[in-house]
Write a protein that holds these residues in place. Sequence first.
Motif, PDB file in Angstrom:
ATOM      1  N   ALA A  80      33.556  42.928  57.053  1.00  8.10           N
ATOM      2  CA  ALA A  80      32.927  42.605  55.770  1.00  8.10           C
ATOM      3  C   ALA A  80      32.168  41.284  55.880  1.00  8.10           C
ATOM      4  CB  ALA A  80      33.976  42.531  54.667  1.00  8.10           C
ATOM      5  N   CYS A  81      32.812  40.286  56.503  1.00  6.84           N
ATOM      6  CA  CYS A  81      32.151  38.992  56.683  1.00  6.84           C
ATOM      7  C   CYS A  81      30.938  39.123  57.595  1.00  6.84           C
ATOM      8  CB  CYS A  81      33.132  37.969  57.241  1.00  6.84           C
ATOM      9  SG  CYS A  81      34.404  37.443  56.079  1.00  6.84           S
ATOM     10  N   MET A  82      31.048  39.924  58.644  1.00  9.61           N
ATOM     11  CA  MET A  82      29.906  40.140  59.521  1.00  9.61           C
ATOM     12  C   MET A  82      28.762  40.826  58.778  1.00  9.61           C
ATOM     13  SD  MET A  82      30.646  38.754  62.397  1.00  9.61           S
ATOM     14  CE  MET A  82      31.650  37.566  61.496  1.00  9.61           C
ATOM     15  N   GLY A  83      29.091  41.608  57.757  1.00 10.77           N
ATOM     16  CA  GLY A  83      28.081  42.255  56.929  1.00 10.77           C
ATOM     17  C   GLY A  83      27.605  41.364  55.801  1.00 10.77           C
ATOM     18  N   ARG A  84      28.008  40.065  55.855  1.00 12.54           N
ATOM     19  CA  ARG A  84      27.622  39.067  54.854  1.00 12.54           C
ATOM     20  C   ARG A  84      28.110  39.435  53.458  1.00 12.54           C
ATOM     21  NH1 ARG A  84      24.533  35.281  57.085  1.00 12.54           N
ATOM     22  NH2 ARG A  84      23.485  35.738  59.056  1.00 12.54           N
ATOM     23  N   ALA A  85      29.320  40.002  53.416  1.00 11.50           N
ATOM     24  CA  ALA A  85      29.978  40.303  52.144  1.00 11.50           C
ATOM     25  C   ALA A  85      31.192  39.388  51.995  1.00 11.50           C
ATOM     26  CB  ALA A  85      30.407  41.768  52.103  1.00 11.50           C
ATOM     27  N   TYR A  86      31.719  39.302  50.786  1.00 11.68           N
ATOM     28  CA  TYR A  86      32.848  38.422  50.504  1.00 11.68           C
ATOM     29  C   TYR A  86      33.995  39.263  49.961  1.00 11.68           C
ATOM     30  CZ  TYR A  86      29.382  34.873  51.305  1.00 11.68           C
ATOM     31  OH  TYR A  86      28.409  34.115  51.893  1.00 11.68           O
ATOM     32  N   PRO A  87      35.029  39.498  50.784  1.00 10.78           N
ATOM     33  CA  PRO A  87      36.115  40.391  50.394  1.00 10.78           C
ATOM     34  C   PRO A  87      36.718  40.098  49.032  1.00 10.78           C
ATOM     35  CG  PRO A  87      36.308  39.838  52.707  1.00 10.78           C
ATOM     36  CD  PRO A  87      35.189  38.998  52.170  1.00 10.78           C
ATOM     37  N   VAL A  88      36.975  38.834  48.717  1.00  8.10           N
ATOM     38  CA  VAL A  88      37.623  38.506  47.446  1.00  8.10           C
ATOM     39  C   VAL A  88      36.766  38.967  46.269  1.00  8.10           C
ATOM     40  CG1 VAL A  88      38.437  36.629  45.971  1.00  8.10           C
ATOM     41  CG2 VAL A  88      38.932  36.586  48.420  1.00  8.10           C
ATOM     42  N   GLU A  89      35.465  38.866  46.399  1.00  4.72           N
ATOM     43  CA  GLU A  89      34.584  39.330  45.322  1.00  4.72           C
ATOM     44  C   GLU A  89      34.743  40.836  45.109  1.00  4.72           C
ATOM     45  OE1 GLU A  89      30.571  38.111  45.982  1.00  4.72           O
ATOM     46  OE2 GLU A  89      31.009  35.993  45.624  1.00  4.72           O
ATOM     47  N   TYR A  90      34.912  41.573  46.204  1.00  6.13           N
ATOM     48  CA  TYR A  90      35.133  43.018  46.069  1.00  6.13           C
ATOM     49  C   TYR A  90      36.485  43.311  45.435  1.00  6.13           C
ATOM     50  CZ  TYR A  90      30.940  44.747  48.341  1.00  6.13           C
ATOM     51  OH  TYR A  90      29.626  45.071  48.613  1.00  6.13           O
ATOM     52  N   PHE A  91      37.516  42.543  45.787  1.00  7.04           N
ATOM     53  CA  PHE A  91      38.828  42.752  45.186  1.00  7.04           C
ATOM     54  C   PHE A  91      38.753  42.554  43.674  1.00  7.04           C
ATOM     55  CE2 PHE A  91      40.640  40.922  49.399  1.00  7.04           C
ATOM     56  CZ  PHE A  91      40.305  42.098  50.046  1.00  7.04           C
ATOM     57  N   ARG A  92      37.975  41.583  43.253  1.00  9.57           N
ATOM     58  CA  ARG A  92      37.842  41.293  41.820  1.00  9.57           C
ATOM     59  C   ARG A  92      36.973  42.334  41.109  1.00  9.57           C
ATOM     60  NH1 ARG A  92      36.695  34.821  42.726  1.00  9.57           N
ATOM     61  NH2 ARG A  92      38.875  34.168  42.952  1.00  9.57           N
ATOM     62  N   LYS A  93      35.934  42.779  41.779  1.00 11.29           N
ATOM     63  CA  LYS A  93      35.001  43.727  41.154  1.00 11.29           C
ATOM     64  C   LYS A  93      35.579  45.129  41.078  1.00 11.29           C
ATOM     65  CE  LYS A  93      30.191  45.342  41.409  1.00 11.29           C
ATOM     66  NZ  LYS A  93      28.916  45.270  42.177  1.00 11.29           N
ATOM     67  N   TYR A  94      36.371  45.514  42.081  1.00  3.41           N
ATOM     68  CA  TYR A  94      36.934  46.858  42.130  1.00  3.41           C
ATOM     69  C   TYR A  94      38.455  46.789  42.248  1.00  3.41           C
ATOM     70  CZ  TYR A  94      32.056  48.024  43.207  1.00  3.41           C
ATOM     71  OH  TYR A  94      30.690  48.149  43.177  1.00  3.41           O
ATOM     72  N   PRO A  95      39.137  46.317  41.217  1.00  5.82           N
ATOM     73  CA  PRO A  95      40.601  46.158  41.291  1.00  5.82           C
ATOM     74  C   PRO A  95      41.302  47.498  41.499  1.00  5.82           C
ATOM     75  CG  PRO A  95      39.821  45.948  39.020  1.00  5.82           C
ATOM     76  CD  PRO A  95      38.599  45.947  39.890  1.00  5.82           C
ATOM     77  N   GLY A  96      42.312  47.467  42.344  1.00  2.00           N
ATOM     78  CA  GLY A  96      43.116  48.653  42.585  1.00  2.00           C
ATOM     79  C   GLY A  96      42.597  49.578  43.669  1.00  2.00           C
ATOM     80  N   ARG A  97      41.396  49.314  44.198  1.00  2.00           N
ATOM     81  CA  ARG A  97      40.842  50.221  45.198  1.00  2.00           C
ATOM     82  C   ARG A  97      41.267  49.872  46.618  1.00  2.00           C
ATOM     83  NH1 ARG A  97      36.698  53.526  43.751  1.00  2.00           N
ATOM     84  NH2 ARG A  97      37.588  54.794  45.416  1.00  2.00           N
ATOM     85  N   PHE A  98      41.780  48.660  46.831  1.00  2.00           N
ATOM     86  CA  PHE A  98      42.078  48.209  48.197  1.00  2.00           C
ATOM     87  C   PHE A  98      43.589  48.171  48.419  1.00  2.00           C
ATOM     88  CE2 PHE A  98      37.980  46.562  46.935  1.00  2.00           C
ATOM     89  CZ  PHE A  98      37.186  46.944  47.995  1.00  2.00           C
ATOM     90  N   LYS A  99      44.098  49.192  49.089  1.00  2.00           N
ATOM     91  CA  LYS A  99      45.537  49.329  49.317  1.00  2.00           C
ATOM     92  C   LYS A  99      45.967  48.758  50.666  1.00  2.00           C
ATOM     93  CE  LYS A  99      45.824  51.738  45.517  1.00  2.00           C
ATOM     94  NZ  LYS A  99      46.372  51.130  44.282  1.00  2.00           N
ATOM     95  N   MET A 100      45.039  48.642  51.595  1.00  2.00           N
ATOM     96  CA  MET A 100      45.349  48.144  52.928  1.00  2.00           C
ATOM     97  C   MET A 100      44.247  47.196  53.367  1.00  2.00           C
ATOM     98  SD  MET A 100      46.440  51.768  54.723  1.00  2.00           S
ATOM     99  CE  MET A 100      47.423  51.087  56.044  1.00  2.00           C
ATOM    100  N   LEU A 101      44.601  46.253  54.232  1.00  2.00           N
ATOM    101  CA  LEU A 101      43.634  45.319  54.783  1.00  2.00           C
ATOM    102  C   LEU A 101      43.749  45.288  56.304  1.00  2.00           C
ATOM    103  CD1 LEU A 101      44.184  42.203  52.449  1.00  2.00           C
ATOM    104  CD2 LEU A 101      42.476  44.005  52.169  1.00  2.00           C
TER     105      LEU A 101
END
Length: 318
Positions: free
Chosen positions: A205-226
């Motif tokens: 995600a970081c290599m794709g210039r994305a910010y994981p925490v922002e995704y966790f906040r925007k799509y709550p409940g969708r991320f069950k594993m990391l």
Amino acid sequence: MSAMLVAACGQQPKAQEPVKKDIGLQLYSIRNVIGNAEKYAANHEQVFKALAEMGYTSVEAANYDGEQGLLYGVKPEQYKADLEAVGLKSLSSHVGHSLSPEELKTGKFDESMKWWDKAIAVHKAAGCSYIVTPSFPVPDNLKDLKTYCDYFTAIGKKCAEADIKYGYHNHAHEFNKVEDKVVYDFMLENTDPAYVFFQMDVYWACMGRAYPVEYFRKYPGRFKMLHIKDHYELGESGMVGNGMGAKNGILFKTSASLEETGRVQIVALDKTGTITLGEPKVTDILPADGVDEASLLKLAASVEQHSEHPLAKAVMQY
């Protein structure tokens, strides 16, 4: 090396009780010693024992043979028993099967779903609670991408019938755009949350210039594993771990510098106006001996009055 975290909800432990952390290992990380049937046969006993001694509690497979229905060259029941012999759990497996050109064109994927019938049965026998697709050929248009989203939802429904959860694992390319839409966002918004979760790989995600925490906040409940990893070791790339800090203007030159901050006892803040007000501000004038404040300010103003630099503006405002 990729460590795997599973999100779990439940009653919070008492403050004085140690928190037990279940951390799994993606076996692809050690593919050099266990990545095929021959290596598995030669090394799995000592490798699984070593993983258990390190503190890992579970593993995620990455070597499913869809034609023979084997994991690392052995039957699923044997694979599960090999892990349980040293106290490890067969938690998850990376499994993928792409649509044929005809299925993608028509939106009908009955033949691929037959392939999944066998794959799900094999992983049920292996004791897996999760099946995760690690990649797919991203289409160049949203129509075909929507077909893949529908396909993933259908797989998730079939997995649910076997009491297995189904998810998708990202790399960096999912953060590119198709028809001006970020692929990863489109997938999150067009798969059914009841049947498809997402396994966020924070490195990719970081290599794709994305910010994981922002995704966790925007799509709550969708991320069950990391998946928690870096290119070689955590902190080495300068991206994972301090990516959010970098976005907010906090930079660490090396992973060693990041570690060193843990021993800091005093922090002195320079340019405090930038921190407190969002812009620099002159708060005090300390002239050298023999120089009066008025003369110093007059000289500074004559130099800075035509400058657009934020520090020059701060001097002029004072």
